[in-house]
Design an enzyme around this catalytic site. Structure first.
Site, PDB file in Angstrom:
ATOM      1  N   ASN A   1     -15.510   2.354   0.912  1.00 59.11           N
ATOM      2  CA  ASN A   1     -15.399   0.936   1.260  1.00 59.11           C
ATOM      3  C   ASN A   1     -14.048   0.671   1.920  1.00 59.11           C
ATOM      4  O   ASN A   1     -13.005   0.983   1.355  1.00 59.11           O
ATOM      5  CB  ASN A   1     -15.526   0.138  -0.054  1.00 59.11           C
ATOM      6  CG  ASN A   1     -15.356  -1.347   0.150  1.00 59.11           C
ATOM      7  OD1 ASN A   1     -15.356  -1.838   1.271  1.00 59.11           O
ATOM      8  ND2 ASN A   1     -15.216  -2.068  -0.966  1.00 59.11           N
TER       9      ASN A   1
ATOM     10  N   LEU B   1      -6.895 -11.248   3.252  1.00 65.44           N
ATOM     11  CA  LEU B   1      -6.304 -11.256   1.904  1.00 65.44           C
ATOM     12  C   LEU B   1      -4.894 -10.675   1.943  1.00 65.44           C
ATOM     13  O   LEU B   1      -4.714  -9.498   2.272  1.00 65.44           O
ATOM     14  CB  LEU B   1      -7.171 -10.433   0.949  1.00 65.44           C
ATOM     15  CG  LEU B   1      -8.653 -10.817   0.899  1.00 65.44           C
ATOM     16  CD1 LEU B   1      -9.375 -10.003  -0.164  1.00 65.44           C
ATOM     17  CD2 LEU B   1      -8.821 -12.303   0.643  1.00 65.44           C
TER      18      LEU B   1
ATOM     19  N   ALA C   1      -2.315 -11.753  -0.615  1.00 64.82           N
ATOM     20  CA  ALA C   1      -1.586 -12.356  -1.733  1.00 64.82           C
ATOM     21  C   ALA C   1      -0.990 -11.330  -2.684  1.00 64.82           C
ATOM     22  O   ALA C   1      -0.275 -11.687  -3.605  1.00 64.82           O
ATOM     23  CB  ALA C   1      -2.516 -13.293  -2.503  1.00 64.82           C
ATOM     24  N   GLY C   2      -1.305 -10.041  -2.447  1.00 69.28           N
ATOM     25  CA  GLY C   2      -0.948  -8.997  -3.424  1.00 69.28           C
ATOM     26  C   GLY C   2       0.546  -8.746  -3.545  1.00 69.28           C
ATOM     27  O   GLY C   2       1.350  -9.181  -2.717  1.00 69.28           O
TER      28      GLY C   2
ATOM     29  N   GLY D   1      -7.763 -11.584  -8.491  1.00 68.94           N
ATOM     30  CA  GLY D   1      -8.726 -10.660  -7.890  1.00 68.94           C
ATOM     31  C   GLY D   1      -9.161 -11.099  -6.508  1.00 68.94           C
ATOM     32  O   GLY D   1      -8.909 -12.233  -6.079  1.00 68.94           O
ATOM     33  N   THR D   2      -9.817 -10.195  -5.804  1.00 68.12           N
ATOM     34  CA  THR D   2     -10.158 -10.444  -4.401  1.00 68.12           C
ATOM     35  C   THR D   2     -11.250 -11.513  -4.233  1.00 68.12           C
ATOM     36  O   THR D   2     -11.218 -12.274  -3.264  1.00 68.12           O
ATOM     37  CB  THR D   2     -10.590  -9.136  -3.725  1.00 68.12           C
ATOM     38  OG1 THR D   2     -11.499  -8.441  -4.592  1.00 68.12           O
ATOM     39  CG2 THR D   2      -9.398  -8.224  -3.455  1.00 68.12           C
TER      40      THR D   2
ATOM     41  N   HIS E   1      27.169   7.875  10.867  1.00 65.67           N
ATOM     42  CA  HIS E   1      27.715   9.104  11.447  1.00 65.67           C
ATOM     43  C   HIS E   1      27.327  10.363  10.680  1.00 65.67           C
ATOM     44  O   HIS E   1      27.189  10.350   9.473  1.00 65.67           O
ATOM     45  CB  HIS E   1      29.253   9.077  11.559  1.00 65.67           C
ATOM     46  CG  HIS E   1      29.933   7.987  10.823  1.00 65.67           C
ATOM     47  ND1 HIS E   1      30.747   7.066  11.436  1.00 65.67           N
ATOM     48  CD2 HIS E   1      29.897   7.633   9.524  1.00 65.67           C
ATOM     49  CE1 HIS E   1      31.193   6.205  10.554  1.00 65.67           C
ATOM     50  NE2 HIS E   1      30.681   6.519   9.387  1.00 65.67           N
TER      51      HIS E   1
HETATM   52  P1  TTP Z   1      -4.705  -4.426  -4.036  1.00 71.14           P
HETATM   53  O1  TTP Z   1      -4.539  -3.206  -3.206  1.00 71.14           O
HETATM   54  O2  TTP Z   1      -5.542  -4.362  -5.242  1.00 71.14           O
HETATM   55  O3  TTP Z   1      -3.275  -4.953  -4.477  1.00 71.14           O
HETATM   56  P2  TTP Z   1      -1.864  -4.955  -3.774  1.00 71.14           P
HETATM   57  O4  TTP Z   1      -1.951  -5.039  -2.302  1.00 71.14           O
HETATM   58  O5  TTP Z   1      -1.059  -6.029  -4.422  1.00 71.14           O
HETATM   59  O6  TTP Z   1      -1.208  -3.544  -4.106  1.00 71.14           O
HETATM   60  P3  TTP Z   1      -0.727  -2.879  -5.480  1.00 71.14           P
HETATM   61  O7  TTP Z   1      -1.953  -2.370  -6.173  1.00 71.14           O
HETATM   62  O8  TTP Z   1       0.184  -1.793  -5.000  1.00 71.14           O
HETATM   63  O9  TTP Z   1       0.036  -3.893  -6.293  1.00 71.14           O
HETATM   64  O10 TTP Z   1      -5.277  -5.622  -3.146  1.00 71.14           O
HETATM   65  C1  TTP Z   1      -6.152  -5.453  -2.068  1.00 71.14           C
HETATM   66  C2  TTP Z   1      -5.939  -6.579  -1.090  1.00 71.14           C
HETATM   67  O11 TTP Z   1      -6.320  -7.839  -1.668  1.00 71.14           O
HETATM   68  C3  TTP Z   1      -4.533  -6.734  -0.656  1.00 71.14           C
HETATM   69  O12 TTP Z   1      -4.550  -7.113   0.700  1.00 71.14           O
HETATM   70  C4  TTP Z   1      -4.012  -7.871  -1.532  1.00 71.14           C
HETATM   71  C5  TTP Z   1      -5.233  -8.728  -1.732  1.00 71.14           C
HETATM   72  N1  TTP Z   1      -5.340  -9.446  -2.999  1.00 71.14           N
HETATM   73  C6  TTP Z   1      -5.312 -10.830  -2.999  1.00 71.14           C
HETATM   74  O13 TTP Z   1      -5.158 -11.458  -1.940  1.00 71.14           O
HETATM   75  N2  TTP Z   1      -5.461 -11.490  -4.185  1.00 71.14           N
HETATM   76  C7  TTP Z   1      -5.653 -10.837  -5.375  1.00 71.14           C
HETATM   77  O14 TTP Z   1      -5.784 -11.503  -6.414  1.00 71.14           O
HETATM   78  C8  TTP Z   1      -5.671  -9.395  -5.351  1.00 71.14           C
HETATM   79  C9  TTP Z   1      -5.854  -8.628  -6.633  1.00 71.14           C
HETATM   80  C10 TTP Z   1      -5.517  -8.740  -4.155  1.00 71.14           C
END
Ligand code: TTP
Length: 394
Positions: free
Chosen positions: A161, A6, A8-9, A83-84, A309
């Site tokens: 987790n 993941l 995409a964040g 979301g994840t 410098h």
């Molecule tokens: P998060 O830690 O929730 O989000 P983030 O990495 O964008 O950080 P911040 O809260 O500082 O904005 O995400 C957990 C992981 O999941 C991270 O690797 C990004 C990924 N993710 C996605 O791929 N798609 C999504 O819709 C979300 C919410 C997260």
């Protein structure tokens, strides 16, 4: 095993370092953060990787396409950060109806622990922390994971987790979960359903680092710089003294009178010296410059930035194309010895570090003889005039 990463964040907590680059592309010991994640996954047993990209997708896609991988690597685009669970759902058409691993692309794992996860059945990586209330705490009964409790006030264990999971093939049908209280479709809800139908084990991780905030980027560099092997491919003066694990990439120059202590990484095209003192753990990005009478310690200096410098810079992160004027001095220690605080999304937060300097976004310029206090963030493009003392973010 097939693996979804993941990435995409937005990385908003990493601001201003993510103003112009997605967090997975931030440099860790000379490589983007997400590349470490993919390398760990392949070493641990990933048979193919599907990387979910979204925010600034093109830069991640290009960086991954530019490398030779031992297993097939594809990217899919999540058009909105829902979301994840939604991210894994975006990857699902690329997956076979088999068990699959999911990893967060902004996390550093240790390879042995990850390898253990890959040989487990339905499982989640767990990590022991001192402050579980800040994380998703695993609920474990009779050796089985029963679910995850998000940021509980009264945590039942200190095992959290890690965002690394092995799901059974059936979980591919459970990805369309509803929205959580924070309005996201969460993978922990898919884990919950998995726990209700299968025996999910917690695989203890020896080491784990969630790289969410600037000081965690410093910690990530400390970890990965310590794993480098000494390698000198650049042009190093016989009158420079390189001590310990130092990497100087091809096209980099180290001038006479320079002392570099490892672990330190000097990127392609970087120029150090003459007469600079670079102490570990430091990572100098491509085409960066460190000049005469500069002392640099435990810092990340990204591409095209210059500390030309008469400067002290410790425990700090400079984004891209930053220039520190002659005589810029950075404080990295409070006189009360309390941990240095930093602003994260508008709130002052303890870094947990006794020593922490500054964070500079891209394009920052400081005038001569200015003083920057410990825990100051300079936003992208900020200017500091000559002789100024900066005690607050700007
Ligand atoms: P998060 O830690 O929730 O989000 P983030 O990495 O964008 O950080 P911040 O809260 O500082 O904005 O995400 C957990 C992981 O999941 C991270 O690797 C990004 C990924 N993710 C996605 O791929 N798609 C999504 O819709 C979300 C919410 C997260």
């Amino acid at each position: 095993m097939q693996t979804v990463v993941l990435a995409a964040g937005k990385g908003t907590r990493m601001g201003p370092l993510t103003d112009n680059a997605p967090k997975p592309m931030l440099p860790v010991a000379g490589k983007p953060l997400v590349v470490h994640c993919l390398e760990h996954a392949i070493a641990a047993g990933a048979s193919r990787l599907v990387v979910v990209v979204g925010h600034e997708a093109d830069s991640i896609r290009t960086a991954l396409a530019d490398r030779n991988w031992d297993v097939p690597v594809t990217t899919v685009v999540q058009d909105e950060l829902r979301g994840t669970a939604d991210a894994v759902r975006t990857a699902a058409p690329e997956l076979a109806a088999e068990p699959f691993v999911v990893l967060n692309g902004d996390v550093l794992y240790d390879e042995a622990s990850l390898a253990e996860l890959y040989t487990s059945g339905p499982a989640v990586g767990s990590f022991r922390v001192d402050n579980p209330s800040a994380y998703g705490v695993l609920q474990i009964e009779d050796g089985r994971v029963r679910g995850v409790e998000e940021k509980p006030a009264d945590p039942r264990s200190n095992l959290v987790n890690t965002g690394a999971y092995v799901f059974p093939a059936a979980a591919l049908d459970w990805l369309a979960v509803g929205e959580s209280d924070r309005g996201e479709r969460e993978l922990t809800d898919v884990l919950q359903r998995t726990c209700e139908t299968a025996e999910v084990t917690a695989v203890p991780f020896d080491r784990w680092l969630d790289v969410g905030r600037p000081w965690e980027l410093l910690a990530a560099n400390e970890w990965k710089l310590a794993e480098l092997d000494r390698r000198i491919d650049g042009d190093v003066s016989p009158d420079a003294d390189l001590r310990g694990t130092v990497v100087v990439e091809a096209g980099a120059t180290v001038e006479p009178g320079v002392v570099i202590e490892g672990p330190t990484y000097v990127g392609e095209g970087a120029h150090v010296g003459p007469n600079a003192y670079v102490r570990g753990s430091t990572a100098l990005g491509p085409d960066s410059r460190v000049g005469h009478a500069v002392e640099l310690k435990n810092s990340v200096v990204m591409r095209d930035s210059a500390v030309p410098h008469l400067t002290y810079l410790g425990d700090s992160i400079l984004g891209r194309d930053v220039n520190l004027g002659a005589g810029t001095a950075v404080a990295n220690l409070r006189h009360d010895d309390e941990p240095v605080e930093l602003t994260v999304k508008g709130e002052r937060v303890s870094t947990g570090r006794r020593k922490f300097g500054i964070v500079c976004g891209d394009g920052v310029k400081t005038g001569i003889n200015c003083t920057l206090n410990a825990g100051v963030t300079l936003s992208s493009g900020a200017r500091v005039g000559p002789g100024e003392t900066v005690l607050r973010d700007r």
